[in-house]
Design a protein around this motif. Structure first.
Motif, short mmCIF file in Angstrom:
data_model
loop_
_atom_site.label_atom_id
_atom_site.label_comp_id
_atom_site.label_asym_id
_atom_site.label_seq_id
_atom_site.Cartn_x
_atom_site.Cartn_y
_atom_site.Cartn_z
N GLY A 270 -12.12 18.89 12.75
CA GLY A 270 -12.73 18.76 11.67
C GLY A 270 -12.83 17.45 11.19
N ILE A 271 -12.65 16.39 12.02
CA ILE A 271 -12.64 14.74 11.99
C ILE A 271 -14.00 14.33 12.62
N GLY A 272 -14.84 14.01 12.00
CA GLY A 272 -16.15 13.70 12.48
C GLY A 272 -17.18 13.39 11.34
N ALA A 273 -18.27 13.27 11.57
CA ALA A 273 -19.49 13.39 10.30
C ALA A 273 -19.50 14.55 9.76
N GLY A 274 -19.14 14.42 8.51
CA GLY A 274 -18.96 15.73 7.45
C GLY A 274 -20.06 16.62 7.39
N ALA A 275 -21.30 15.72 7.17
CA ALA A 275 -22.44 16.66 6.81
C ALA A 275 -22.86 17.44 8.27
N TRP A 276 -22.51 16.69 9.39
CA TRP A 276 -22.84 17.46 10.64
C TRP A 276 -21.93 18.86 10.92
N LEU A 277 -20.60 18.41 10.69
CA LEU A 277 -19.50 19.27 10.83
C LEU A 277 -19.97 20.53 9.97
N GLN A 278 -20.44 20.26 8.59
CA GLN A 278 -20.67 21.32 7.66
C GLN A 278 -21.76 22.24 8.26
N ALA A 279 -22.85 21.53 8.84
CA ALA A 279 -23.91 22.21 9.42
C ALA A 279 -23.64 23.01 10.54
N GLN A 280 -22.62 22.83 11.17
CA GLN A 280 -22.24 23.48 12.08
C GLN A 280 -21.31 24.69 11.82
N GLY A 281 -20.94 24.94 10.54
CA GLY A 281 -19.98 25.87 9.97
C GLY A 281 -18.59 25.40 10.26
N LEU A 282 -18.22 24.17 10.51
CA LEU A 282 -16.75 23.77 10.67
C LEU A 282 -16.32 23.18 9.38
N PRO A 283 -14.98 23.23 9.25
CA PRO A 283 -14.49 22.76 8.04
C PRO A 283 -14.36 21.16 8.09
N VAL A 284 -14.34 20.41 7.14
CA VAL A 284 -14.40 18.94 7.01
C VAL A 284 -12.91 18.57 6.84
N VAL A 285 -12.21 18.34 7.68
CA VAL A 285 -10.84 17.55 7.52
C VAL A 285 -10.91 16.27 6.99
N HIS A 286 -11.66 15.35 7.82
CA HIS A 286 -11.75 14.00 7.41
C HIS A 286 -13.01 13.40 7.93
N ASP A 287 -13.92 13.12 6.89
CA ASP A 287 -15.21 12.56 7.27
C ASP A 287 -15.30 11.07 7.92
N LEU A 288 -15.72 11.22 9.04
CA LEU A 288 -15.48 9.99 9.90
C LEU A 288 -16.91 9.79 10.66
N PRO A 289 -18.22 9.38 10.36
CA PRO A 289 -19.34 9.54 10.90
C PRO A 289 -19.65 9.01 12.44
N GLY A 290 -18.50 8.02 12.67
CA GLY A 290 -19.08 7.68 13.94
C GLY A 290 -18.33 8.44 15.26
N VAL A 291 -17.82 9.56 15.11
CA VAL A 291 -17.05 10.21 16.22
C VAL A 291 -18.10 10.88 16.98
N GLY A 292 -18.21 10.46 18.22
CA GLY A 292 -19.24 11.08 19.04
C GLY A 292 -20.46 10.35 19.30
N GLU A 293 -20.52 9.16 18.38
CA GLU A 293 -21.99 8.61 18.39
C GLU A 293 -21.59 7.08 19.29
N ASN A 294 -22.58 6.24 19.61
CA ASN A 294 -22.36 5.29 20.31
C ASN A 294 -21.98 5.20 21.59
N LEU A 295 -22.44 6.56 22.14
CA LEU A 295 -22.33 6.61 23.78
C LEU A 295 -22.85 5.60 24.61
#
Length: 539
Positions: A270-295
């Protein structure tokens, strides 16, 4: 079997390149209880240790996560195999063994974008030297007596010597050391081997610490989620022996699962981009938009040239007698083709005169094949693979579901920018220019792939998409940055922003990819993380 809940001072997630070094350094303090977790098994598979055994480790579920990229428009819709080590030692157990720090400007850039001079070249050079055991011995640039062995290769090839001479004729200087901060030049790579046997992070860092009572190493343990309580990461939910367990950390959880699995673990937590996590049906524990980006990754473009009048591995290994000779040479002397890194000769140069610094790297091999894992061609040939060291394309890693055993979606976006397509076209022209030099003329090189009929920028960029393959250097998916960088996942001390008790210390923290192979920089990052933790840089 562990208890349902256990407590350690530090829990390190991922016993790869970075995790092995961190386990060594943190457990050096007998007052700290350290747990190192690995989802894969032990590094007791014989092909890990025979250098040519990477052929049997990549694509093998015993040692590789078997990931693949998503269909990529820049590759004309192709997907690529995306090997990641799933064994003690991680990618250092299956990689090409090339020791390469990159260029000084890489680290000076990190210092600029993070605002922390401790990441500049002059500051990180002592960290490289600290664990190095270089064949030349200690000097201002290299270390001796450390855990990480660096040696010269134990073979040479006439065709590679001729390519090196042709590169010099084209204006590229000779180099006998690519690790001085400016790697421009042509020469044989140095490798992480000891007397013709692979030297991985497990051998270098775990074995010397094996007798420490305060270090626990567990394999076959799959990290599920980081557990957060009142803004602090306090525990890790894992699957071990088919059972869900909770492991608690008094001081820190340190994620060293790599540029694919570290962001995937954070997203499952639940640590990542909050809007994206919500869209996947995942709880948002901590909104951190950069997780998984910038590959970011290095895409290599493999040009194949048939040759005459010189032996290459194609014909040497295509007979039972040749294979017997190869096996005998390795058994008796630990040299010859079985001691080969996947690429032997290296070259760093500019793809075109307007480039400010060496922006491409060649991996030159005395062999050719249609694709990795396919049979060698029946004719003598060499392959000159060239990669753009500083791609401008950016991709992402995103989980498909909360299940830890489901592979994440990896979208690299190769060749998606005009700059990257231009470098690809220029690189293929540069390869042709080297092949046309007098030093190679006695062997009558003939371009088999991609084919000299392709000449325009558009044709060459499209062909690069057809023949390009990853060189297995993913980085950047939890990048470090300043406090005002909205996509920075960790701060310059590698602490996850906005959460206490959680740090990342692997290739995912690189803001930009280094100008060369990424294993040595990952060790340096872990060395810095260990120093920060031991100095009391609390999270």
């Amino acid at each position: 079997m562990s208890d349902a809940s256990e407590t350690f001072d530090f829990i390190i997630v991922g016993a790869g390149t970075a995790g092995c070094l961190l386990a060594n350094r943190l457990s050096a303090d007998p007052a700290c209880r350290v747990l190192l977790l690995e989802a894969g098994g032990r590094d007791d598979y014989h092909w890990i240790h025979i250098p040519v055994g990477y052929l049997y480790c990549i694509g093998n579920p015993r040692t590789d996560w078997l990931y693949q990229t998503e269909p990529d428009p820049g590759l004309n819709g192709r997907t690529l195999r995306y090997p990641r080590g799933k064994v003690l030692g991680g990618c250092s157990s299956i990689n090409g063994m090339i020791y390469m720090r990159g260029q000084a400007r890489d680290y000076d850039h990190w210092a600029a974008v993070t605002g922390d001079a401790a990441w500049a070249w002059d500051a990180v050079l002592p960290l490289f030297r600290q664990h190095e055991d270089h064949w030349r011995g200690a000097d201002d640039l290299h270390g001796a007596g450390g855990e990480w062995r660096v040696e010269r290769q134990r073979l040479r090839w006439d065709i590679l010597d001729a390519f090196a001479a042709a590169a010099r004729e084209s204006g590229i200087p000779a180099s006998d050391d690519f690790n001085r901060g400016d790697n421009e030049g042509v020469g044989y790579f140095e490798v992480n081997q000891r007397r013709g046997v692979r030297w991985n992070a497990s051998k270098g860092f775990l074995r010397p610490a094996a007798g420490r009572a305060n270090l626990v190493v567990r394999t076959g343990v799959l990290a599920d989620r980081v557990l957060v309580e009142q803004g602090r990461a306090t525990a890790l939910s894992v699957i071990e022996g088919g059972q869900q367990r909770t492991l608690r950390a008094r001081r820190e959880l340190v994620l060293t699962a790599g540029a694919v699995n570290t962001p995937a673990l954070l997203q499952r937590s639940g640590i990542g981009a909050g809007a994206w996590l919500q869209a996947q049906g995942l709880p948002v524990v901590h909104d951190l938009p950069g997780v998984g980006e910038n590959l970011q990754d290095h895409l290599q473009i493999r040009a194949v040239f048939a040759v005459e009048g010189v032996r290459t591995l194609n014909t040497l290994a295509n007979s039972w007698l040749g294979k017997l000779r190869i096996a005998t040479e390795y058994a008796l002397t630990r040299s010859g083709p079985m001691s080969m890194a996947p690429s032997q000769l290296g070259c760093f140069t500019r793809s075109s005169p307007d480039q400010r610094w060496p922006n491409v790297e060649y991996h030159v091999q005395p062999l050719s094949l249609d694709a990795f894992g396919e049979p060698l061609h029946g004719f003598d040939a060499f392959t000159a693979s060239v990669c753009n060291l500083n791609p401008t394309a950016r991709g992402h890693v995103r989980i498909r579901s909360p299940r830890p055993d489901e592979a994440p979606a990896i979208q690299a976006n190769y060749l998606s920018t005009p700059e990257d397509r231009q470098v690809a076209a220029d690189s293929l022209r540069l390869t042709r220019r080297i092949a046309d030099m007098p030093a190679l003329a006695p062997y009558r090189p003939r371009e088999v792939k991609p084919g000299e009929q392709f000449q325009s920028d558009e044709e060459l960029a499209r062909l690069a998409g057809d023949i390009g393959t990853t060189i297995f250097h993913p980085v950047g998916t939890c990048r470090m940055g300043r406090a005002d960088d909205p996509l920075a996942v960790v701060d310059p001390q590698l602490r996850v922003r906005g959460l206490a008790g959680l740090r990342v210390a692997d290739a995912s923290v690189m803001p930009t990819i280094t100008s060369g192979n990424t294993n040595a920089p990952t060790l340096m990052i872990a060395e810095r993380a260990a120093a920060l933790i031991r100095s009391g840089s609390a999270t």
